[in-house]
Design a protein around this motif. Sequence first.
Motif, PDB file in Angstrom:
ATOM      1  N   ILE A  12    -120.861  65.125 -23.294  1.00 39.11           N
ATOM      2  CA  ILE A  12    -120.699  65.627 -21.923  1.00 39.11           C
ATOM      3  C   ILE A  12    -120.744  67.164 -21.933  1.00 39.11           C
ATOM      4  N   GLU A  31    -115.003  74.108 -29.512  1.00 37.15           N
ATOM      5  CA  GLU A  31    -114.793  72.775 -30.086  1.00 37.15           C
ATOM      6  C   GLU A  31    -113.735  72.854 -31.183  1.00 37.15           C
ATOM      7  N   LYS A  32    -112.770  71.946 -31.143  1.00 34.48           N
ATOM      8  CA  LYS A  32    -111.671  72.028 -32.119  1.00 34.48           C
ATOM      9  C   LYS A  32    -112.075  71.573 -33.529  1.00 34.48           C
ATOM     10  N   ALA A  43    -118.976  57.836 -32.173  1.00 33.00           N
ATOM     11  CA  ALA A  43    -118.674  56.443 -32.563  1.00 33.00           C
ATOM     12  C   ALA A  43    -118.639  55.563 -31.320  1.00 33.00           C
ATOM     13  N   GLU A 171    -109.536  75.255 -31.442  1.00 30.78           N
ATOM     14  CA  GLU A 171    -108.743  74.312 -30.639  1.00 30.78           C
ATOM     15  C   GLU A 171    -108.042  75.059 -29.500  1.00 30.78           C
ATOM     16  N   CYS A 200    -114.199  69.374 -20.924  1.00 31.82           N
ATOM     17  CA  CYS A 200    -114.883  68.159 -21.414  1.00 31.82           C
ATOM     18  C   CYS A 200    -114.200  67.714 -22.697  1.00 31.82           C
ATOM     19  N   ALA A 201    -112.871  67.719 -22.717  1.00 26.74           N
ATOM     20  CA  ALA A 201    -112.131  67.510 -23.965  1.00 26.74           C
ATOM     21  C   ALA A 201    -111.839  66.041 -24.247  1.00 26.74           C
ATOM     22  N   GLY A 224    -112.222  50.758 -30.150  1.00 24.92           N
ATOM     23  CA  GLY A 224    -113.335  49.816 -30.249  1.00 24.92           C
ATOM     24  C   GLY A 224    -113.820  49.801 -31.676  1.00 24.92           C
ATOM     25  N   TYR A 226    -116.193  48.392 -34.849  1.00 31.72           N
ATOM     26  CA  TYR A 226    -117.585  47.958 -35.019  1.00 31.72           C
ATOM     27  C   TYR A 226    -117.878  47.555 -36.450  1.00 31.72           C
ATOM     28  N   PRO A 266    -118.055  46.236 -29.626  1.00 33.86           N
ATOM     29  CA  PRO A 266    -116.757  46.677 -30.126  1.00 33.86           C
ATOM     30  C   PRO A 266    -115.623  45.781 -29.632  1.00 33.86           C
ATOM     31  N   LEU A 310    -112.880  55.695 -30.108  1.00 31.48           N
ATOM     32  CA  LEU A 310    -111.778  55.649 -29.139  1.00 31.48           C
ATOM     33  C   LEU A 310    -112.270  56.007 -27.741  1.00 31.48           C
ATOM     34  N   GLY A 337    -120.259  56.699 -20.158  1.00 30.51           N
ATOM     35  CA  GLY A 337    -120.331  58.155 -20.170  1.00 30.51           C
ATOM     36  C   GLY A 337    -121.564  58.697 -20.872  1.00 30.51           C
TER      37      GLY A 337
END
Length: 462
Positions: A12, A31-32, A43, A171, A200-201, A224, A226, A266, A310, A337
Amino acid sequence: MYDVIIIGAGVIGGMIARELSKYKVSTALLEKENDVARGATGANSGIVHAGFDAKEGSLKAKMNVLGCSLMEDIAKTLGVHYRKNGSIVVAFDEEQDATVKALYERGVKNGVPELRILTGDEAMEIEPKLSKNITSALLAPTAGIICPYSLAIASIGCAMDNGASLFTNCEVCGIEKTKDGYKVTAKDGRAFESRFVVNCAGLYSDKIADLAGKGGFKVHPRSGEYMLCDKDAGELVNLTVFKVPTKMGKGILVSPTADGNLILGPTSTDIEDKEDRRTTEEGLEQIVRGVNESVDDVPLRAVITSFTGLRSVGSTGDFIINESEGFVNCGGVESPGLTSSPAIAIYVRNLLIGAGMEPDLKEDWNPGRKIFKAEPKKYGRIICRCETISEGEIISAIHTNPPAKDIDGVKKRTRSGMGRCQGGFCQPFVAEIIARELSLDLLQVTKSGLGSELLTGRTKEV
Ligand SMILES: Cc1cc2nc3c(=O)[nH]c(=O)nc-3n(C[C@H](O)[C@H](O)[C@H](O)COP(=O)(O)OP(=O)(O)OC[C@H]3O[C@@H](n4cnc5c(N)ncnc54)[C@H](O)[C@@H]3O)c2cc1C
């Protein structure tokens, strides 16, 4: 001072950064993690959903249908693997037949083209490995499959090539309103200022919104699990095979992936811990039961890995995308999403323009990516035997935006380590190439950032 700060470099944040890079605005992506696409984007099922699942009139439904229609073109422009393989939802009794009919009607209201209800026999004719017990099915020819992290990596690369700045290991832990916009502070003390902020976190979007005083929603993790099969099994089915959805989601699917594997899963379990990415015995058993119900002869011996993603389940039941005082939330962006990401990028761009961002387009915007070319002879040395990946491709991944800095970063950009041996053979060679190209000591090379160093020390000094 930037015009826009985007917090979170998943698909996103990445697609929004690419959309904004068309305009004469400066953008910073914070981005952290050590690399991009390490959250839900890294994933998931990788399905480009046709758009019949989400409630009619919801933002999810609108973004899904528009996103699905835009995806093929964007994937082609960015060089991301995508295939319009179509999807099928299969029913096993009268109650599920009624759900298939309801999904069809909802899809028509949402504007999904080409939907068809099939009898069990018709479904078997186009997908011979489907279970003989199927009573009816919903066929959606516009659905597709895409490599989700490649889409995020490529969109961020495109944004960077067009001037955006990426800050990893950054972060965000503080957001203050200033006279001209916002001051955003990272855990390591770095501070950034901008006129606008886009949150967008993912799983932490509720926390980021609260930091800015723009919250009021919650996001909880739904795991979920897999199983992924070797490419030998990738042609078991052509369509993405879904069961009828429940209130916990779209159910367990069997699908080819855009890279030619077969994906199973999943599961769908609400959990507490936003970092708990374990796979479990119960989860894997549930997948086996689920796939064996809908498809015959699933080759479970071909499973080469398992993993967990997740979902960011928001408290409103819909995507939470809103703007106030130049602060935009993109919260609760669970499935679909990924599919919706091109549409969400346009939606957010319009929110920012509504909040005062100048809509001046660049004359020289490049919609694709600049790919670094290694010395030609480097493409003749194969490093990953399972996926046939050369040293040249690995060097290119390390020097193309956004640059790969660790083993997982190289893996997600080149597929080295994604085959049957899962990196058992190539990982030491990849580590050596990373160390050499980034002028690191081999002991500093990590799997996925600080704290995941591959080697603990030297056994022999030479
Ligand atoms: C199991 C599963 C299956 C799915 N299947 C599909 C599917 O088939 N089709 C589909 O369309 N969608 C699917 N989805 C949904 C899709 O994966 C997500 O909607 C999408 O990846 C969300 O992207 P994102 O960028 O919002 O979140 P993420 O990818 O989670 O990115 C958020 C980023 O924010 C970063 N971050 C968090 N906090 C901070 C901070 N304080 N400072 C800086 N950075 C921070 C994180 O590290 C992360 O990189 C699925 C999701 C899951 C989990």
